[in-house]
Scaffold this active site. Structure first.
Site, short mmCIF file in Angstrom:
data_model
loop_
_atom_site.label_atom_id
_atom_site.label_comp_id
_atom_site.label_asym_id
_atom_site.label_seq_id
_atom_site.Cartn_x
_atom_site.Cartn_y
_atom_site.Cartn_z
N LYS A 12 -4.42 26.04 4.77
CA LYS A 12 -3.76 25.48 5.97
C LYS A 12 -2.57 26.36 6.39
O LYS A 12 -2.64 27.57 6.26
CB LYS A 12 -3.36 24.03 5.73
CG LYS A 12 -4.55 23.19 5.23
CD LYS A 12 -4.31 21.72 5.31
CE LYS A 12 -5.51 21.00 4.71
NZ LYS A 12 -5.42 19.55 4.83
N GLU A 98 -8.13 18.17 11.35
CA GLU A 98 -6.79 18.36 11.91
C GLU A 98 -6.87 19.02 13.29
O GLU A 98 -6.10 18.69 14.19
CB GLU A 98 -5.94 19.21 10.94
CG GLU A 98 -5.53 18.38 9.73
CD GLU A 98 -5.24 19.21 8.48
OE1 GLU A 98 -5.11 20.44 8.57
OE2 GLU A 98 -5.14 18.59 7.40
N GLY A 174 -5.67 14.77 2.41
CA GLY A 174 -4.22 14.83 2.21
C GLY A 174 -3.60 13.49 1.91
O GLY A 174 -2.37 13.35 1.91
N SER A 213 -8.89 15.33 -0.78
CA SER A 213 -8.13 15.08 -2.00
C SER A 213 -8.91 15.40 -3.27
O SER A 213 -8.74 14.73 -4.28
CB SER A 213 -7.60 13.64 -2.02
OG SER A 213 -6.74 13.41 -0.92
#
Ligand code: PEP
Length: 253
Positions: A12, A98, A174, A213
């Site tokens: 990221k 995202e 996340g 995750s």
């Protein structure tokens, strides 16, 4: 094994240049024992040249986190697939949740990016996955199918056969929440069935990886599922030991 497991780190928008070099080095060292697992890291665009140098001559691959939906030209702030290819990039993450949420990316544009990636010989990693609302409404399979057919409609069956699909439930990204192994397997199996309807037996060769995750502590259960062929790792990929432990779990299958 029918499919080579694939573990990809999505860094990221994290780290300084020196951190990127150091992390790439540590990933090479700590995952060296897992040559049977295809491994790759996806740094931010500006760190790609340095990480490409660090990874040269190793078997850890390099990926980008997106590419433009057109060939080079007048589009301020975008990065064309051929520019990535020049840097030794082999993979490109597309349609990450995202980007869908914060940058309003949608099916048609994602399919156009996918087409550009394929044209330049990059392997697209197409991210799909539902929000908690969609899951609770029982509409996960339908939404994921729509996200995949967005690409199919544009590229036809061949395009999907050459890519990787990452199933990433938004509620697990996340958040520390992970899909259970059964929840992941159910969606992965439904994705493979959808692929089989379009590309027949070639569906058995497509890697469908899980993201959300995933970390050392939960990787084994997820990766032991028959249709979970690897992982797309966010937070845990920023620590080489965690990433290596996930590669170890992928090697065990
Ligand atoms: C991701 O964003 O691709 C991802 C899986 O993130 P995390 O592992 O941090 O949930």
């Amino acid at each position: 094994m029918m499919r080579t497991p694939l573990v990809v780190g999505n860094w990221k928008m994290n780290g300084r240049l020196a951190d990127a070099r150091a992390l790439a080095n540590a990933v090479v060292e700590q995952t060296a024992g897992f040559a049977a697992v295809e491994r790759a890291v996806c740094p931010p665009f500006v760190h790609l040249p340095a990480v490409s140098e660090t990874l040269a001559g190793t078997d850890v691959g390099l990926g980008a986190q997106n590419c433009a939906d057109t060939p080079p030209g007048a589009h301020t702030g975008e990065v064309a697939a051929e520019m990535l290819s020049d840097l030794g990039v082999g993979y490109v993450i597309l349609g990450h949740s995202e980007r869908r949420q914060f940058d309003h990316e949608e099916e048609a544009g994602i399919a156009a990016r996918y087409a550009q990636a394929l044209e330049q010989g990059l392997r697209p990693i197409l991210c799909v996955g539902e929000s908690l609302e969609v899951r609770e409404a029982g509409a996960t399979d339908r939404l994921v199918a729509d996200q995949i057919t967005g690409v199919l409609d544009r590229l036809g069956a061949q395009g999907l056969g050459d890519g990787v699909i990452a199933y990433e439930p938004i509620w697990a990204i996340g958040t520390g929440l992970t899909a259970t192994a059964d929840q992941a397997q159910a969606v992965h199996a439904s994705i493979r069935a959808l692929l089989a309807r379009h590309i027949g037996q070639a569906a058995d060769k497509v890697r469908i990886i899980y993201g959300g995750s995933m970390k050392a502590a939960n990787a084994q259960a997820l990766l032991a599922q028959p249709d979970v062929d690897g992982g797309l790792i966010g937070g845990a990929s920023l620590k080489a030991e965690e990433f290596a432990a996930i590669c170890a779990a992928a090697a065990r299958g």
